[in-house]
Design an enzyme around this catalytic site. Structure first.
Site, PDB file in Angstrom:
ATOM      1  CE  LYS A   1      26.149  31.662  62.322  1.00  0.00           C
ATOM      2  NZ  LYS A   1      26.975  32.909  63.443  1.00  0.00           N
ATOM      3  CG  ASN A   2      23.732  34.834  61.999  1.00  0.00           C
ATOM      4  OD1 ASN A   2      24.801  34.459  62.764  1.00  0.00           O
ATOM      5  ND2 ASN A   2      24.339  34.548  60.386  1.00  0.00           N
TER       6      ASN A   2
ATOM      7  CB  CYS B   1      34.052  33.393  60.261  1.00  0.00           C
ATOM      8  SG  CYS B   1      33.372  32.402  61.176  1.00  0.00           S
TER       9      CYS B   1
ATOM     10  NE  ARG C   1      32.244  39.691  58.761  1.00  0.00           N
ATOM     11  CZ  ARG C   1      32.044  38.291  59.348  1.00  0.00           C
ATOM     12  NH1 ARG C   1      33.321  37.366  59.758  1.00  0.00           N
ATOM     13  NH2 ARG C   1      30.932  38.513  59.799  1.00  0.00           N
TER      14      ARG C   1
ATOM     15  CG  ASP D   1      26.166  33.619  55.637  1.00  0.00           C
ATOM     16  OD1 ASP D   1      26.009  33.673  56.855  1.00  0.00           O
ATOM     17  OD2 ASP D   1      27.053  34.023  55.858  1.00  0.00           O
TER      18      ASP D   1
ATOM     19  NE  ARG E   1      31.889  30.771  65.753  1.00  0.00           N
ATOM     20  CZ  ARG E   1      31.961  32.202  64.818  1.00  0.00           C
ATOM     21  NH1 ARG E   1      32.995  32.037  64.077  1.00  0.00           N
ATOM     22  NH2 ARG E   1      31.151  33.115  64.872  1.00  0.00           N
TER      23      ARG E   1
HETATM   24  C1  EPZ Z   1      26.111  38.966  59.369  1.00  0.00           C
HETATM   25  O1  EPZ Z   1      27.505  39.203  59.365  1.00  0.00           O
HETATM   26  C2  EPZ Z   1      25.977  37.645  59.899  1.00  0.00           C
HETATM   27  N1  EPZ Z   1      26.419  37.005  60.918  1.00  0.00           N
HETATM   28  C3  EPZ Z   1      27.343  36.883  58.928  1.00  0.00           C
HETATM   29  O2  EPZ Z   1      27.074  35.516  59.306  1.00  0.00           O
HETATM   30  C4  EPZ Z   1      26.797  37.040  57.139  1.00  0.00           C
HETATM   31  O3  EPZ Z   1      27.631  36.488  56.084  1.00  0.00           O
HETATM   32  C5  EPZ Z   1      26.721  38.558  57.362  1.00  0.00           C
HETATM   33  O4  EPZ Z   1      25.611  39.006  58.448  1.00  0.00           O
HETATM   34  C6  EPZ Z   1      26.264  39.005  55.936  1.00  0.00           C
HETATM   35  O5  EPZ Z   1      24.726  38.003  55.757  1.00  0.00           O
HETATM   36  C7  EPZ Z   1      25.998  37.245  62.234  1.00  0.00           C
HETATM   37  O6  EPZ Z   1      24.657  37.604  61.705  1.00  0.00           O
HETATM   38  C8  EPZ Z   1      26.377  37.270  63.777  1.00  0.00           C
HETATM   39  P1  EPZ Z   1      27.405  42.803  57.628  1.00  0.00           P
HETATM   40  P2  EPZ Z   1      28.395  40.961  59.724  1.00  0.00           P
HETATM   41  O7  EPZ Z   1      27.755  43.968  58.210  1.00  0.00           O
HETATM   42  O8  EPZ Z   1      26.569  41.545  60.045  1.00  0.00           O
HETATM   43  C9  EPZ Z   1      30.550  45.189  55.192  1.00  0.00           C
HETATM   44  C10 EPZ Z   1      27.799  33.243  59.504  1.00  0.00           C
HETATM   45  O9  EPZ Z   1      28.336  32.844  58.755  1.00  0.00           O
HETATM   46  N2  EPZ Z   1      30.653  46.428  55.479  1.00  0.00           N
HETATM   47  O10 EPZ Z   1      25.716  42.474  56.666  1.00  0.00           O
HETATM   48  O11 EPZ Z   1      29.418  40.851  60.167  1.00  0.00           O
HETATM   49  C11 EPZ Z   1      30.924  43.733  54.961  1.00  0.00           C
HETATM   50  O12 EPZ Z   1      32.806  44.013  55.420  1.00  0.00           O
HETATM   51  C12 EPZ Z   1      28.172  34.778  59.550  1.00  0.00           C
HETATM   52  O13 EPZ Z   1      26.388  33.231  60.315  1.00  0.00           O
HETATM   53  C13 EPZ Z   1      31.600  47.062  56.157  1.00  0.00           C
HETATM   54  O14 EPZ Z   1      31.935  47.882  55.846  1.00  0.00           O
HETATM   55  O15 EPZ Z   1      28.313  40.652  58.127  1.00  0.00           O
HETATM   56  C14 EPZ Z   1      30.822  43.081  54.330  1.00  0.00           C
HETATM   57  O16 EPZ Z   1      31.097  43.161  53.088  1.00  0.00           O
HETATM   58  C15 EPZ Z   1      28.961  34.755  58.289  1.00  0.00           C
HETATM   59  N3  EPZ Z   1      31.091  48.233  57.573  1.00  0.00           N
HETATM   60  C16 EPZ Z   1      29.674  43.505  54.174  1.00  0.00           C
HETATM   61  O17 EPZ Z   1      29.449  45.128  54.757  1.00  0.00           O
HETATM   62  C17 EPZ Z   1      30.412  47.056  58.203  1.00  0.00           C
HETATM   63  O18 EPZ Z   1      30.699  48.042  59.215  1.00  0.00           O
HETATM   64  C18 EPZ Z   1      28.084  43.783  54.821  1.00  0.00           C
HETATM   65  O19 EPZ Z   1      28.450  42.370  56.242  1.00  0.00           O
HETATM   66  C19 EPZ Z   1      29.619  46.731  58.787  1.00  0.00           C
HETATM   67  C20 EPZ Z   1      30.284  46.188  57.541  1.00  0.00           C
END
Ligand code: EPZ
Length: 421
Positions: free
Chosen positions: A22-23, A117, A122, A307, A400
């Site tokens: 998915k991702n 989610c 986020r 995840d 989803r």
């Molecule tokens: C991706 O989300 C995945 N979603 C998430 O999977 C997954 O949990 C996550 O990566 C971590 O592996 C998709 O790929 C569509 P991040 P993403 O940016 O990109 C902080 C699922 O279940 N952060 O790596 O949103 C954030 O708050 C979903 O499939 C900032 O502070 O995750 C978090 O604490 C849920 N500023 C950490 O970084 C930013 O601009 C990691 O977030 C971006 C992120």
């Protein structure tokens, strides 16, 4: 409203084939916007996140064909409506990848803020930091982000992420692929889907190296051409089925996986007592359902994936002894499912980022409610392992990200059905 009705207590047996990731899919499909030609993308999972994303792109003018299951032919040569439909964007967190793809293709974009989610805040500040580093003038509205070339125009540059972010790494890669000059992303995410996106773009003529390390280099190219690409198997879907067998017991061959991607998950479940055997593109898991307690701390890849936090928590709730589970990627993620698991008999104490899980003899079926994608998957696992009948509500969250879940679980002997109420 549709629910899952699960009669638990039956060990799982047989084989299950894992779908495309998915991702990876939600990053690769928007990448096709950079390519004025036909892209044949294979192993695309038929899940609601992908269906929504394809609807958004079709609404923008992309030609979308689905010649056979798992295959999408995308032609983004002509985009008549460069502003994605806000109503659809709100349904899908990964819609924000359209920001990077449109900036990369047209030098400007106007995309409303995504939904998805909401287990934690986020933010997208790192995405914005990346776009600004590439020379974009970014206007952040109440519910949209608008970008246009800044006074020095758009150009490759160096971006050092303050936090390891999958989304920001993807978005900067999408924005930079066609920009003049070299872009270096430092402190980049290393997830398998980052590598998959880089491989897809390189197949189309991009020049990206270092994906999968903490430094990704992108040399902008003049243009990209359509080609064919197959998406990698879904590490988290595979991990979810492996955790289900560990919890409910059984003997299952999980097919179409890349075992290397699964190491962080399978090593932990082996530590808990499951018997794991790796093959070239499959993993066999055997479990009596009797597991030992353990300690897990979620980390960015190659650490234990956030995840899989909810799914491993179910295994801990059934393990012999007391386990500790610490979330270190998000500020929290427990509240989507721990209360529900407690209503099934689990014994979980949450203190900040750490949950202490005292293993119990067993769980019992009740009506529970999914609050996000992975929380919902964990409740399904709990229902498979529990005695009695479990009803899972809000299953749209689960659908989803899990293709043909009922079909796959039923083929493993699970007593689960989807009921419209
Ligand atoms: C991706 O989300 C995945 N979603 C998430 O999977 C997954 O949990 C996550 O990566 C971590 O592996 C998709 O790929 C569509 P991040 P993403 O940016 O990109 C902080 C699922 O279940 N952060 O790596 O949103 C954030 O708050 C979903 O499939 C900032 O502070 O995750 C978090 O604490 C849920 N500023 C950490 O970084 C930013 O601009 C990691 O977030 C971006 C992120």
């Amino acid at each position: 409203m549709a629910i899952y009705e699960i009669n638990g207590g039956t060990p799982l047996s047989g084989s299950v084939t894992i779908s495309g990731a998915k991702n990876a899919a939600v990053a690769i499909l928007p990448a096709a916007l950079l390519i004025p030609g036909r892209c044949r993308i294979e192993n695309v999972p038929d899940i609601s996140d992908v269906r929504i994303l394809l609807d958004i792109m079709e609404g923008m003018g992309a030609k979308v064909e689905k010649p056979e299951p798992g295959v999408v032919i995308l032609d983004c040569s002509i985009i008549t409506q460069p502003m994605p439909d806000p109503a659809l964007v709100k349904k899908l967190r990964a819609s924000y990848y359209l920001m990077g793809a449109l900036l990369g293709r047209y030098g400007r974009s106007h995309v409303s803020l995504p939904g998805g989610c909401s287990f934690a805040s986020r933010p997208i500040d790192q995405h914005i930091k990346g776009f600004k580093a590439l020379g974009a003038k970014v206007t952040e509205g109440e519910d949209f982000v608008s970008m246009e070339p800044g006074e020095n125009g758009l150009h490759g540059d160096r971006v050092s992420l303050d936090v390891v972010s999958v989304g920001a790494t993807v978005n900067i890669m999408l924005a930079a692929a066609l920009l003049p000059g070299k872009t270096v992303i430092e402190n980049a995410a290393k997830e398998p889907h980052i590598v998959d996106l880089a491989n897809f773009l390189n197949t189309m003529g991009a020049n990206i190296s270092g994906a999968g390390t903490d430094t990704v280099k992108i040399w902008g190219v003049e243009s990209l051409q359509g080609s064919t690409y197959a998406i990698i198997p879904d590490q988290i879907e595979a991990g979810t089925y492996i955790a289900a067998v560990a919890a409910a017991g059984g003997d299952v061959l999980v097919k179409n996986v890349i075992p290397k991607h699964m190491d962080c998950i399978t090593s932990k479940l082996a530590e808990m007592g499951a018997e794991i055997t790796d093959y070239d593109d499959a993993i066999r898991i055997r479990s009596t359902g009797k597991l030992h307690a353990t300690t897990v701390k979620t980390r960015p890849y190659p650490g234990f994936p956030t995840d899989m936090q909810a799914q491993i928590c179910v295994c801990m709730a059934l393990a012999n002894g007391t386990s500790r589970l610490t979330e270190s990627v998000y500020e929290t993620r427990f509240f989507g499912y721990c209360t529900e698991l407690e209503s099934m008999g689990a014994h979980i104490t949450i203190d900040g980022k750490t949950a202490t899980v005292v293993g119990m003899e067993g769980l019992h079926g009740v009506t529970v409610r999914a609050r996000d994608l992975r929380a919902g998957a964990a409740l399904v696992i709990a229902g498979l392992a529990a005695s009695g009948t479990t009803r899972v509500e809000n299953i749209h969250y689960v659908e989803r990200g899990y293709e043909r879940l009922i079909e796959k679980l039923t083929a493993l002997g699970a007593k689960i059905r989807r009921v419209e109420e």
